[in-house]
Scaffold this active site. Structure first.
Site, PDB file in Angstrom:
ATOM      1  N   ASP A 162      -4.962 -15.831   6.928  1.00 30.96           N
ATOM      2  CA  ASP A 162      -4.022 -15.776   6.407  1.00 30.96           C
ATOM      3  C   ASP A 162      -2.895 -17.053   7.673  1.00 30.96           C
ATOM      4  O   ASP A 162      -2.265 -17.273   7.338  1.00 30.96           O
ATOM      5  CB  ASP A 162      -2.059 -14.944   5.916  1.00 30.96           C
ATOM      6  CG  ASP A 162      -2.904 -13.771   5.192  1.00 30.96           C
ATOM      7  OD1 ASP A 162      -3.805 -14.930   4.018  1.00 30.96           O
ATOM      8  OD2 ASP A 162      -2.524 -13.255   5.248  1.00 30.96           O
ATOM      9  N   ARG A 197       1.081  -1.353  -0.126  1.00 33.74           N
ATOM     10  CA  ARG A 197      -0.022  -0.153   0.142  1.00 33.74           C
ATOM     11  C   ARG A 197       0.912   1.026   0.116  1.00 33.74           C
ATOM     12  O   ARG A 197       0.505   2.142  -0.352  1.00 33.74           O
ATOM     13  CB  ARG A 197      -1.060   0.237   1.611  1.00 33.74           C
ATOM     14  CG  ARG A 197      -2.158  -1.110   1.390  1.00 33.74           C
ATOM     15  CD  ARG A 197      -2.499  -1.949   2.515  1.00 33.74           C
ATOM     16  NE  ARG A 197      -3.474  -2.314   2.374  1.00 33.74           N
ATOM     17  CZ  ARG A 197      -3.450  -3.597   1.949  1.00 33.74           C
ATOM     18  NH1 ARG A 197      -2.875  -4.363   2.088  1.00 33.74           N
ATOM     19  NH2 ARG A 197      -5.030  -4.302   1.483  1.00 33.74           N
ATOM     20  N   ARG A 210      -6.533 -23.280   0.160  1.00 32.52           N
ATOM     21  CA  ARG A 210      -6.140 -24.225   1.178  1.00 32.52           C
ATOM     22  C   ARG A 210      -6.540 -24.952   2.536  1.00 32.52           C
ATOM     23  O   ARG A 210      -6.093 -25.464   3.514  1.00 32.52           O
ATOM     24  CB  ARG A 210      -4.965 -23.226   1.813  1.00 32.52           C
ATOM     25  CG  ARG A 210      -4.212 -22.103   1.511  1.00 32.52           C
ATOM     26  CD  ARG A 210      -3.706 -20.972   2.593  1.00 32.52           C
ATOM     27  NE  ARG A 210      -2.249 -19.785   2.175  1.00 32.52           N
ATOM     28  CZ  ARG A 210      -2.413 -18.998   2.069  1.00 32.52           C
ATOM     29  NH1 ARG A 210      -2.877 -17.910   3.167  1.00 32.52           N
ATOM     30  NH2 ARG A 210      -0.983 -18.403   1.655  1.00 32.52           N
ATOM     31  N   LYS A 265      -6.030 -18.659  -2.215  1.00 28.69           N
ATOM     32  CA  LYS A 265      -5.578 -18.350  -1.874  1.00 28.69           C
ATOM     33  C   LYS A 265      -4.033 -18.860  -3.139  1.00 28.69           C
ATOM     34  O   LYS A 265      -4.626 -18.969  -3.611  1.00 28.69           O
ATOM     35  CB  LYS A 265      -5.205 -18.452  -0.320  1.00 28.69           C
ATOM     36  CG  LYS A 265      -6.142 -18.021   0.073  1.00 28.69           C
ATOM     37  CD  LYS A 265      -6.058 -16.230   0.676  1.00 28.69           C
ATOM     38  CE  LYS A 265      -7.153 -15.095   1.264  1.00 28.69           C
ATOM     39  NZ  LYS A 265      -7.138 -13.963   1.135  1.00 28.69           N
TER      40      LYS A 265
HETATM   41  C1  S3P Z   1      -4.566  -8.557   2.154  1.00 34.20           C
HETATM   42  C2  S3P Z   1      -5.964  -9.027   2.594  1.00 34.20           C
HETATM   43  C3  S3P Z   1      -6.281 -10.682   1.906  1.00 34.20           C
HETATM   44  C4  S3P Z   1      -5.020 -11.634   2.321  1.00 34.20           C
HETATM   45  C5  S3P Z   1      -3.540 -10.843   1.621  1.00 34.20           C
HETATM   46  C6  S3P Z   1      -2.843 -10.285   1.476  1.00 34.20           C
HETATM   47  C7  S3P Z   1      -4.226  -6.937   2.296  1.00 34.20           C
HETATM   48  O1  S3P Z   1      -6.787 -11.083   1.175  1.00 34.20           O
HETATM   49  O2  S3P Z   1      -5.031 -12.937   2.382  1.00 34.20           O
HETATM   50  O3  S3P Z   1      -2.572 -11.974   2.076  1.00 34.20           O
HETATM   51  O4  S3P Z   1      -3.107  -6.988   1.455  1.00 34.20           O
HETATM   52  O5  S3P Z   1      -4.709  -6.777   1.022  1.00 34.20           O
HETATM   53  P1  S3P Z   1      -8.171 -11.304   1.109  1.00 34.20           P
HETATM   54  O6  S3P Z   1      -8.584  -9.967   1.196  1.00 34.20           O
HETATM   55  O7  S3P Z   1      -8.663 -11.517  -0.938  1.00 34.20           O
HETATM   56  O8  S3P Z   1      -8.837 -12.037   1.702  1.00 34.20           O
END
Ligand code: S3P
Length: 431
Positions: A318, A26, A349, A345
């Protein structure tokens, strides 16, 4: 690469958690969208987050690194450059889902995104639909997979209810909303990580949360100045799990992100009677701007099985493979429900965790939307295939340290997408 993890006699010492992957992605993306340079301290250098730096450079941002500090000079909200070829997102699902939010607002320009074999199996229709409603066009292979092309256009604001809680999809819409014509609201069925919202608030954007709804008003520019990336709770979770499972262990973890939307695993662990001492953020009614950090003190102790309900799932998404692993050692049953997102994922998973742990001697069953584990007092050990999935590789390593006979992890290099240096860190702590 096959690596063998022998049973450990205890993990003892101190660990500085690796930098947060979600916040690093981000920071780079918002840096590229910002009007003024953004300094990023403690940026994570991993395969996934390096893909993000390469992507923003292809789009016209300048990235410089000096003394461990990255400076991003962005193009501004509406001036991303059309690159000469496809943007390679590698294995990074977060990059693939967030970046199109920005690209959708680039009027008259088109951008193609592609990545590795695993990313080509992960759906993008979940972002394509809201972006189309906002006025952009997205052409994806079979309507839902990479490679796909985002055709930027003038965007309108929307109100959108996410069918499943996903920080990636929510963030994509929020980024697109910055260049739309008014206020956009996104609702989710359960709270998910809120790093995008916090960073936008710090960048001067008008954004607020009302329960499970977030509203953002379009902006002229982002001014972010400086981001300090905290330690990643999802990466640190592997050392934490090893510590609670291996008798004689005691670990201090420094500089960990304590954001409530990222510490679901630690709350689950505490409910299982795990010994975790630290100053975690509590749930807040309003949107906060800062990313708090804390130190954690963890010790070995016996565990009890628990029930993880669907509302908790996005807050520990996660780390759910680790909840399954803890369940193998806990007394009674551990049940996870409402987690069908695990199927999309880096691997499916639910299948890979259940098959992987069963191969090591676990009593575990897949359900349609999660898994049920019956604790048997430990794990025998054996061989586990990482299936190209970083979190599965690291789960296998932790299982090895806590097992009776040791575990060989096939494809351990997968860990590099989020935690380069994992094997060295875990070996340095293990006796
Ligand atoms: C993440 C959101 C999650 C997570 C991923 C990172 C993020 O995914 O599993 O490892 O940085 O916004 P989802 O929002 O699709 O569940």
């Amino acid at each position: 690469m096959d690596i063998r993890f022998e049973p450990s006699r205890g993990l003892v010492g101190e660990l500085t958690a690796p930098a947060d992957k979600s916040i690093s992605h981000r920071a780079a993306l918002l840096g590229a969208m910002a009007a003024e340079p953004v300094r990023i301290e403690n940026y994570l250098h991993s395969a996934d987050t390096d893909s993000t730096l390469a992507a923003i450079q292809a789009l016209g941002a300048l990235v410089q690194e000096r003394d461990g500090v990255i400076t991003v000079r962005g193009t501004g909200l509406r001036e991303a450059r059309e690159p000469g070829g496809p943007i390679d997102v590698g294995n990074a699902g977060t990059l693939m889902r967030l970046l199109p939010g920005w690209l959708a607002a680039q009027e008259g320009r088109s951008f193609t995104l592609d990545g590795d074999e695993s990313i080509r199996r992960r759906p993008v229709d979940r972002i394509a639909e809201p972006l189309r409603l906002m006025g952009a066009r997205v052409d994806a292979r079979d309507g839902r997979f990479a490679p796909f092309t985002v055709h930027g256009d003038r965007l309108h604001s929307i109100s959108y209810e996410l069918p499943v809680a996903s920080a990636q999809v929510k963030s994509c819409i929020l980024l697109a909303a910055l260049a739309a014509d008014g206020a956009t609201t996104v609702g989710e069925p359960a709270r998910s990580r809120d790093h995008t919202e916090r960073m936008l608030l710090r960048a001067g954007v008008s954004i607020h949360r009302n329960g499970k709804h977030v509203t953002v008003v379009n902006a002229d520019e982002l001014v972010l100045d400086r981001v300090i990336v905290p330690g990643d709770p999802s990466s640190a979770a592997f050392a934490i799990a090893a510590c609670v499972l291996v008798p004689g262990s005691r670990l201090l973890i420094h500089g960990l992100g304590a954001n409530w939307t990222r510490t679901g695993f630690l709350r689950i662990l505490r409910r299982m009677r795990g010994i975790v001492v630290g100053d975690l953020e509590s749930e807040s009614g309003e949107l906060l701007a800062e990313e708090p950090i804390c130190d954690l003190d963890i010790a070995y102790g016996s565990l009890e099985g628990t029930y993880v309900d669907p509302e908790e799932v996005p807050l520990a998404i996660d780390e759910l493979p680790l909840v399954a692993l803890l369940g193998c050692f806990a007394e009674g049953e551990t049940l996870v429900r409402g987690a069908s997102e695990l199927r999309v994922k880096e691997s499916d998973r639910i299948e890979t965790v259940v098959e992987g742990l069963r191969g090591l001697g676990a009593d575990i069953e897949a359900t349609g939307d999660g898994f049920a584990v019956t604790g048997t007092g430990g794990l025998r050990g054996g061989v586990i295939d990482a299936a190209g999935d970083h979190r599965l590789a690291m789960m296998g390593a932790v299982a090895g340290l806590a097992s009776r006979e040791g575990v060989t992890v096939r494809g351990m290099q997968a860990a590099d997408v989020s935690y380069p240096g994992f094997v060295e860190d875990i070996r340095a702590l293990s006796r």
